[in-house]
Scaffold this active site. Structure first.
Site, mmCIF file in Angstrom:
data_model
loop_
_atom_site.group_PDB
_atom_site.id
_atom_site.type_symbol
_atom_site.label_atom_id
_atom_site.label_comp_id
_atom_site.label_asym_id
_atom_site.label_seq_id
_atom_site.Cartn_x
_atom_site.Cartn_y
_atom_site.Cartn_z
ATOM 1 N N LYS A 126 0.957 -1.148 0.076
ATOM 2 C CA LYS A 126 0.129 0.298 0.131
ATOM 3 C C LYS A 126 1.305 1.268 0.327
ATOM 4 C CE LYS A 126 -4.406 1.247 -0.136
ATOM 5 N NZ LYS A 126 -5.876 0.760 -0.344
ATOM 6 N N ASP A 166 -7.196 4.883 -4.340
ATOM 7 C CA ASP A 166 -8.156 4.306 -3.163
ATOM 8 C C ASP A 166 -8.037 5.400 -3.070
ATOM 9 O OD1 ASP A 166 -7.515 2.603 -0.829
ATOM 10 O OD2 ASP A 166 -7.017 4.905 0.381
HETATM 11 P P1 NDP Z 1 -12.982 7.787 -2.318
HETATM 12 O O1 NDP Z 1 -12.073 8.758 -2.762
HETATM 13 O O2 NDP Z 1 -14.028 7.513 -3.776
HETATM 14 O O3 NDP Z 1 -14.300 8.592 -1.373
HETATM 15 C C1 NDP Z 1 -13.675 8.068 -0.240
HETATM 16 C C2 NDP Z 1 -15.652 8.337 0.090
HETATM 17 O O4 NDP Z 1 -14.524 8.734 1.501
HETATM 18 C C3 NDP Z 1 -15.841 9.805 0.070
HETATM 19 O O5 NDP Z 1 -16.839 10.495 0.355
HETATM 20 C C4 NDP Z 1 -15.229 10.424 1.378
HETATM 21 O O6 NDP Z 1 -15.209 11.428 1.901
HETATM 22 C C5 NDP Z 1 -14.866 9.292 2.402
HETATM 23 N N1 NDP Z 1 -14.158 9.887 3.719
HETATM 24 C C6 NDP Z 1 -13.107 9.523 2.780
HETATM 25 N N2 NDP Z 1 -12.273 10.257 4.060
HETATM 26 C C7 NDP Z 1 -13.377 10.668 4.973
HETATM 27 C C8 NDP Z 1 -13.474 10.553 6.564
HETATM 28 N N3 NDP Z 1 -11.299 11.072 7.359
HETATM 29 N N4 NDP Z 1 -13.944 10.767 6.961
HETATM 30 C C9 NDP Z 1 -15.729 10.907 6.429
HETATM 31 N N5 NDP Z 1 -15.503 10.375 5.015
HETATM 32 C C10 NDP Z 1 -14.478 10.004 4.291
HETATM 33 O O7 NDP Z 1 -12.584 6.161 -1.390
HETATM 34 P P2 NDP Z 1 -12.814 4.906 -2.493
HETATM 35 O O8 NDP Z 1 -14.142 4.777 -2.513
HETATM 36 O O9 NDP Z 1 -12.373 4.037 -3.865
HETATM 37 O O10 NDP Z 1 -12.807 4.311 -1.034
HETATM 38 C C11 NDP Z 1 -13.544 3.874 -0.040
HETATM 39 C C12 NDP Z 1 -13.072 3.490 1.049
HETATM 40 O O11 NDP Z 1 -13.154 1.819 0.452
HETATM 41 C C13 NDP Z 1 -11.442 3.205 1.789
HETATM 42 O O12 NDP Z 1 -11.507 2.699 2.897
HETATM 43 C C14 NDP Z 1 -10.783 2.374 0.513
HETATM 44 O O13 NDP Z 1 -8.996 1.926 1.451
HETATM 45 C C15 NDP Z 1 -11.274 1.042 0.494
HETATM 46 N N6 NDP Z 1 -11.561 -0.027 -0.948
HETATM 47 C C16 NDP Z 1 -11.491 0.762 -2.263
HETATM 48 C C17 NDP Z 1 -11.121 0.163 -2.945
HETATM 49 C C18 NDP Z 1 -10.994 0.181 -4.404
HETATM 50 O O14 NDP Z 1 -11.300 -0.296 -4.983
HETATM 51 N N7 NDP Z 1 -11.169 2.038 -5.027
HETATM 52 C C19 NDP Z 1 -10.588 -1.505 -2.444
HETATM 53 C C20 NDP Z 1 -11.196 -1.451 -1.154
HETATM 54 C C21 NDP Z 1 -11.230 -1.162 -0.528
HETATM 55 P P3 NDP Z 1 -15.203 13.433 1.139
HETATM 56 O O15 NDP Z 1 -14.788 13.001 -0.561
HETATM 57 O O16 NDP Z 1 -15.432 13.862 1.580
HETATM 58 O O17 NDP Z 1 -13.528 13.343 1.753
#
Ligand code: NDP
Length: 446
Positions: A126, A166
């Site tokens: 990562k 991510d």
């Molecule tokens: P994105 O950047 O596309 O979206 C992240 C979302 O989570 C946004 O809505 C963001 O809001 C919110 N968010 C992020 N940080 C915080 C925080 N500290 N507090 C509150 N809300 C938060 O990321 P992904 O959808 O790709 O990832 C989401 C989760 O899924 C993560 O934990 C990631 O590790 C996990 N994941 C992702 C994969 C993938 O293929 N993309 C695979 C496996 C797991 P805002 O816009 O306001 O920051």
């Protein structure tokens, strides 16, 4: 047994005193793996778990870049190459101001077990940066990505380490990172996944994590002769994983009533339909707007600074970030009749919350099992790149479906308790561990 777990955790804490997220992830695994080691002394003798909590390599580097005002900015870049026993390091890059070594080590550690569960030959890693993409112009994002890759390129490669997206790293960022790698190395290889489909990407990769977590929830529900049809669903986040979770829930006939971002959540009791979801995708992926704008557009409520866990639901998908669901939230969910929690994010539930779910014997899936669909299709993207072919949507989707079914089967195999309750956390930890541990045993003390 508790004494053995405690002794192990004390040792790890002493070596990593300032890494709470990493220690949390290790504790979660140690509690189920240490009893298994007692029954399987060959792993204990070879100190497999002690070796697994020590990254093979940690890279940390300076990322200087010029903003649009021609001022110098300096960020910190990381890549944690955790374990390569079963394949090249594989795992995403996160760009978020909260990124530090503890968060990336927890993610890399989880990734090792997750990648093993997919059945594909991928080690775990990562990386990322404390760079905040919010409010940056496309030009600034490009300059940052180019500077980041100008250092990272020497440590990655199609057979060495294959990063992906991510939080904060989507198709735009992967494009800039890939372009810079190609320019420096002078070669077109599958060094990153999540690429655009016209330049080596796989169909279904954007959908994979969200679809996968819903497929997994459907398999869990099936163990209780239930389906998603007609169920009320609560989702947190509104990024990549959340968006495709909603899409698949709609296909399955469920009603999704919430989405969130770091500012709060929207509650739409009428349900987020296909048209509203298309609006969310444009809002978040193109306009880079805030979820509260949804509430303004569709005349529903926005709850500033809150999380959606107090909304009554049957199924919950925590899909934003780590530790977003605590003990009180878990009690509220269970009290409101929630029967299934499937994690799309990595470690969104605190240990206390997980305890509430398992005590109540509701269906609970840890991210390392339920969100493995993303990295699984990344693995399929690597295969397609190596073969220089592209599979169609149906082919990739059916492979994804099979992989999620298989992960569910492994969890049932290793996680079913005496009373018939399926402890998915235990099943995922042991199921993921065994393959990596056997490879480490076979490869000697390296
Ligand atoms: P994105 O950047 O596309 O979206 C992240 C979302 O989570 C946004 O809505 C963001 O809001 C919110 N968010 C992020 N940080 C915080 C925080 N500290 N507090 C509150 N809300 C938060 O990321 P992904 O959808 O790709 O990832 C989401 C989760 O899924 C993560 O934990 C990631 O590790 C996990 N994941 C992702 C994969 C993938 O293929 N993309 C695979 C496996 C797991 P805002 O816009 O306001 O920051």
């Amino acid at each position: 047994m508790d004494a053995l777990v405690k002794e192990f955790l004390e040792k790890v804490t002493l070596r990593n005193p300032h890494e709470p997220e990493f220690l949390q992830a290790v504790q979660e695994v140690a509690e189920t793996i240490i009893p298994y080691l007692e029954e399987n002394p060959k792993y204990k003798k070879a100190k497999i778990l002690d070796r697994m909590v020590e990254p093979e390599r940690v890279l940390m580097f300076r990322v200087p870049w010029l903003n649009d005002r021609n001022e110098v900015e300096v960020n910190r870049g990381f890549r944690v190459q955790m374990n390569s026993a079963i394949g090249p390091y594989k795992g995403g890059l996160r760009f978020h101001p909260s990124v530090n070594l503890s968060i990336l080590k927890f993610l890399a550690f989880e990734q090792v077990l997750k990648n093993s569960l997919t059945g594909l030959p991928m080690g775990g890693g990562k990386g990322g940066s404390d760079f905040d993409p919010k409010g940056k112009s496309d030009g600034e994002i490009m300059k940052f990505c180019q500077s980041f890759m100008t250092e990272l390129y020497r440590h990655v490669g199609a057979d060495i380490d294959v990063p992906a997206g991510d939080i904060g790293v989507g198709s735009r960022e992967v494009g800039f990172l890939f372009g810079q790698y190609k320019r420096i190395k002078g070669e077109f290889t599958g060094v990153l996944t999540g690429k655009g489909t016209s330049w080596g990407g796989s169909l279904i990769r954007p959908e994979a994590t969200g679809y996968g977590v819903v497929y997994f929830a459907e398999d869990m529900l099936q163990t209780r002769a239930e389906t998603l049809a007609g169920k009320t669903v609560v989702v947190s986040g509104s990024g990549n994983v959340a968006q495709y979770t909603v899409e698949r829930c709609l296909q399955a006939g469920a009603k999704v009533v919430t989405l969130s971002d770091s500012e709060g959540f929207i509650y739409d009791p009428a349900g987020i339909d296909a048209e509203k979801l298309a609006y969310v995708m444009t809002l978040k992926n193109e306009q880079r707007g805030r979820i509260r704008e949804y509430a303004e557009k569709y005349g529903c409520e926005f709850f500033a600074g809150q999380k959606p866990w107090n909304i009554k639901c049957d199924v919950a998908f925590p899909n934003a970030t780590q530790n977003e669901l605590d003990e009180e939230d878990a009690r509220t969910l269970v009290g409101n009749g929630c029967i299934c929690v499937a994690e799309g994010a990595n470690m969104p539930s605190t240990p206390e919350a997980i305890h509430v779910f398992t005590e109540a014997k509701i269906l609970y899936a840890p991210g390392k099992a339920s969100n493995a669909g993303g990295v699984a299709v990344s693995g399929l993207e690597m295969s397609q790149n190596s073969l220089r072919i592209s599979w169609n949507r149906e082919e990739v989707n059916s492979k994804l479906r099979e992989i999620m079914k298989d992960i569910h089967r492994i969890c049932v195999e290793y996680g079913t308790e005496a009373d018939g309750y399926i402890n998915y956390e235990k099943g995922a930890n042991i199921g993921g561990f065994v393959k990596v541990a056997d490879a480490m045993l076979a490869q000697g003390i390296v």
